[in-house]
Scaffold this motif. Structure first.
Motif, mmCIF file in Angstrom:
data_model
loop_
_atom_site.group_PDB
_atom_site.id
_atom_site.type_symbol
_atom_site.label_atom_id
_atom_site.label_comp_id
_atom_site.label_asym_id
_atom_site.label_seq_id
_atom_site.Cartn_x
_atom_site.Cartn_y
_atom_site.Cartn_z
ATOM 1 N N ALA A 41 0.844 -1.193 0.000
ATOM 2 C CA ALA A 41 0.000 0.000 0.000
ATOM 3 C C ALA A 41 0.882 1.246 0.000
ATOM 4 O O ALA A 41 2.048 1.207 0.416
ATOM 5 N N ASN A 42 0.291 2.360 -0.471
ATOM 6 C CA ASN A 42 1.016 3.626 -0.416
ATOM 7 C C ASN A 42 0.764 4.322 0.922
ATOM 8 O O ASN A 42 0.142 3.760 1.824
ATOM 9 N N ASP A 43 1.230 5.550 1.049
ATOM 10 C CA ASP A 43 1.117 6.274 2.325
ATOM 11 C C ASP A 43 -0.336 6.590 2.689
ATOM 12 O O ASP A 43 -0.630 6.901 3.847
ATOM 13 N N ASN A 44 -1.231 6.527 1.707
ATOM 14 C CA ASN A 44 -2.653 6.764 1.964
ATOM 15 C C ASN A 44 -3.426 5.459 2.182
ATOM 16 O O ASN A 44 -4.659 5.460 2.160
ATOM 17 N N ASN A 45 -2.673 4.369 2.365
ATOM 18 C CA ASN A 45 -3.264 3.037 2.539
ATOM 19 C C ASN A 45 -4.000 2.564 1.290
ATOM 20 O O ASN A 45 -4.870 1.697 1.350
ATOM 21 N N GLN A 46 -3.643 3.120 0.138
ATOM 22 C CA GLN A 46 -4.259 2.711 -1.132
ATOM 23 C C GLN A 46 -3.356 1.699 -1.836
ATOM 24 O O GLN A 46 -2.131 1.766 -1.727
ATOM 25 N N ILE A 47 -3.988 0.796 -2.573
ATOM 26 C CA ILE A 47 -3.223 -0.155 -3.384
ATOM 27 C C ILE A 47 -3.477 0.123 -4.862
ATOM 28 O O ILE A 47 -4.553 0.571 -5.262
ATOM 29 N N GLU A 48 -2.439 -0.119 -5.667
ATOM 30 C CA GLU A 48 -2.542 0.119 -7.113
ATOM 31 C C GLU A 48 -3.390 -0.972 -7.749
ATOM 32 O O GLU A 48 -3.126 -2.160 -7.576
ATOM 33 N N LEU A 49 -4.394 -0.539 -8.492
ATOM 34 C CA LEU A 49 -5.285 -1.470 -9.181
ATOM 35 C C LEU A 49 -5.446 -1.021 -10.626
ATOM 36 O O LEU A 49 -6.008 0.040 -10.903
ATOM 37 N N ARG A 50 -4.932 -1.815 -11.531
ATOM 38 C CA ARG A 50 -5.115 -1.541 -12.956
ATOM 39 C C ARG A 50 -6.591 -1.695 -13.321
ATOM 40 O O ARG A 50 -7.369 -2.339 -12.613
ATOM 41 N N THR A 51 -6.962 -1.130 -14.440
ATOM 42 C CA THR A 51 -8.290 -1.373 -15.033
ATOM 43 C C THR A 51 -8.056 -1.668 -16.512
ATOM 44 O O THR A 51 -8.515 -0.944 -17.391
ATOM 45 N N ASP A 52 -7.331 -2.747 -16.770
ATOM 46 C CA ASP A 52 -6.839 -3.046 -18.114
ATOM 47 C C ASP A 52 -7.661 -4.132 -18.800
ATOM 48 O O ASP A 52 -7.582 -5.314 -18.434
ATOM 49 N N PRO A 53 -8.450 -3.746 -19.817
ATOM 50 C CA PRO A 53 -9.223 -4.749 -20.556
ATOM 51 C C PRO A 53 -8.316 -5.777 -21.227
ATOM 52 O O PRO A 53 -7.158 -5.482 -21.563
ATOM 53 N N ILE A 54 -8.856 -6.959 -21.422
ATOM 54 C CA ILE A 54 -8.141 -8.024 -22.130
ATOM 55 C C ILE A 54 -8.794 -8.209 -23.496
ATOM 56 O O ILE A 54 -10.003 -8.459 -23.588
ATOM 57 N N LEU A 55 -7.991 -8.073 -24.551
ATOM 58 C CA LEU A 55 -8.460 -8.360 -25.899
ATOM 59 C C LEU A 55 -8.306 -9.857 -26.152
ATOM 60 O O LEU A 55 -7.201 -10.396 -26.082
ATOM 61 N N VAL A 56 -9.412 -10.529 -26.404
ATOM 62 C CA VAL A 56 -9.419 -11.964 -26.678
ATOM 63 C C VAL A 56 -9.711 -12.152 -28.165
ATOM 64 O O VAL A 56 -10.761 -11.724 -28.652
ATOM 65 N N GLN A 57 -8.776 -12.769 -28.872
ATOM 66 C CA GLN A 57 -8.940 -12.978 -30.313
ATOM 67 C C GLN A 57 -9.039 -14.475 -30.601
ATOM 68 O O GLN A 57 -8.131 -15.245 -30.293
ATOM 69 N N VAL A 58 -10.182 -14.862 -31.182
ATOM 70 C CA VAL A 58 -10.432 -16.269 -31.485
ATOM 71 C C VAL A 58 -11.491 -16.348 -32.573
ATOM 72 O O VAL A 58 -12.422 -15.534 -32.616
ATOM 73 N N ASP A 59 -11.339 -17.303 -33.477
ATOM 74 C CA ASP A 59 -12.315 -17.521 -34.555
ATOM 75 C C ASP A 59 -12.621 -16.245 -35.341
ATOM 76 O O ASP A 59 -13.759 -16.007 -35.748
ATOM 77 N N GLY A 60 -11.616 -15.403 -35.534
ATOM 78 C CA GLY A 60 -11.803 -14.188 -36.300
ATOM 79 C C GLY A 60 -12.555 -13.093 -35.573
ATOM 80 O O GLY A 60 -12.897 -12.059 -36.165
ATOM 81 N N LYS A 61 -12.833 -13.289 -34.280
ATOM 82 C CA LYS A 61 -13.570 -12.309 -33.483
ATOM 83 C C LYS A 61 -12.615 -11.547 -32.561
ATOM 84 O O LYS A 61 -11.665 -12.121 -32.014
ATOM 85 N N ASN A 62 -12.884 -10.263 -32.402
ATOM 86 C CA ASN A 62 -12.182 -9.438 -31.424
ATOM 87 C C ASN A 62 -13.124 -9.208 -30.248
ATOM 88 O O ASN A 62 -14.136 -8.514 -30.368
ATOM 89 N N ILE A 63 -12.780 -9.813 -29.115
ATOM 90 C CA ILE A 63 -13.629 -9.784 -27.926
ATOM 91 C C ILE A 63 -12.886 -9.039 -26.823
ATOM 92 O O ILE A 63 -11.706 -9.296 -26.578
ATOM 93 N N LEU A 64 -13.570 -8.143 -26.158
ATOM 94 C CA LEU A 64 -12.972 -7.378 -25.078
ATOM 95 C C LEU A 64 -13.565 -7.835 -23.748
ATOM 96 O O LEU A 64 -14.785 -7.971 -23.623
#
Length: 281
Positions: A41-64
């Protein structure tokens, strides 16, 4: 951008922004001397949390999977309260892959809390429009119903700005839904009443995206659930079910929020036996 290959499925982590939330809230009743050993945690007792979508590519589809926190969606006060130090660069991430937001076919929303759903819409002049105009947006019916009619607690995270412009694109499901061959959403509840997980299988390999039931690698203990969870006992029961299931299948666990690991595998004793680290440089 980090990638993971599961059989014929390619997963790529995009840049959806970052928040810093209260560590106590993220680990619930677990004492700080315990959780802080696993996730600093940082000095404010906060933790780093990403918000990173995952691009899933299968069968010619782009899925988020998920949509990030978007751009220009949060006020200065919200950015301060939620510890936002970087907004989404999702369009730039897609551009590096030769794609645009119009190339996204399907978006899988495990739930529609603001830190997952803000990226669904964007400002175009003085009005909000869909950020992914061609995509079907899939979430559980329970989640979609609560998104539009939140209760006194959930109205703080289910915002009309994130659903009104995309209402006609939403395809709600009940219990479970096969999105494309090998990619399935399963309703679990727990973190929210409508929360879902995603199971991906190809050529005998598996990945499981447990979303906010397993927000980070440090939430491995089934009892370590968030104070943000609306139904914490359901979260515990679902973790008891799905973590051993995935371990038995030698599946990858994938993450949206984890600032350190994109994906990992555990053995039956809880030891990490494979991982994809996030590039923090």
């Amino acid at each position: 951008m980090e990638q993971l290959q599961i059989g014929k499925i390619t997963m790529t982590w995009l840049n959806g922004g970052v928040t810093h939330l209260d560590g106590g809230a993220m680990f619930g009743v677990v004492p700080k001397p315990l959780w802080s050993k696993k996730y600093p945690a940082n000095d404010n007792n906060q933790i780093e949390l990403r918000t990173d979508p995952i691009l899933v590519q299968v069968d010619g589809k782009n899925i988020l999977i998920e949509s990030g926190i978007g751009n220009g969606k949060l006020s200065d006060k919200q950015k301060r309260n939620f510890g936002v130090t970087e907004e989404s660069k999702l369009e730039q991430s897609l551009e590096q892959l030769g794609l645009t937001t119009s190339d996204i076919d399907i978006i899988l929303m495990t739930h529609m809390h603001f830190d997952h759903a803000c990226g669904l819409t964007k400002w175009e002049g003085d009005r909000l429009v869909s950020a992914f105009p061609r995509a079907e947006i899939m979430t559980s019916k329970i989640e979609w119903d609560e998104m539009r009619q939140p209760n006194i607690r959930s109205r703080n995270t289910y915002w009309k700005e994130n659903w009104e412009p995309i209402a006609e694109q939403v395809v709600p499901f009940e219990k479970e839904k096969e999105v494309v061959s090998g990619v399935k959403m399963v309703h679990t509840g727990g973190h929210s009443a409508g929360h879902s997980i995603i199971i991906m299988e190809s050529d005998g390999e598996m990945a499981i995206h447990m979303a906010d039931l397993l927000a980070t690698h440090a939430h491995q203990n089934v009892l370590w659930v968030m104070a943000y969870d609306d139904y914490p006992m359901t979260s515990i029961f679902e973790k008891q079910k799905w973590i051993p299931y995935a371990v038995e299948k030698q599946a990858w666990f994938t993450f949206y929020h984890d600032a350190y690991y994109r994906a990992l595998k555990w053995d039956e004793n809880g030891n990490m036996i494979a991982h994809v680290e996030r590039n923090r440089s």
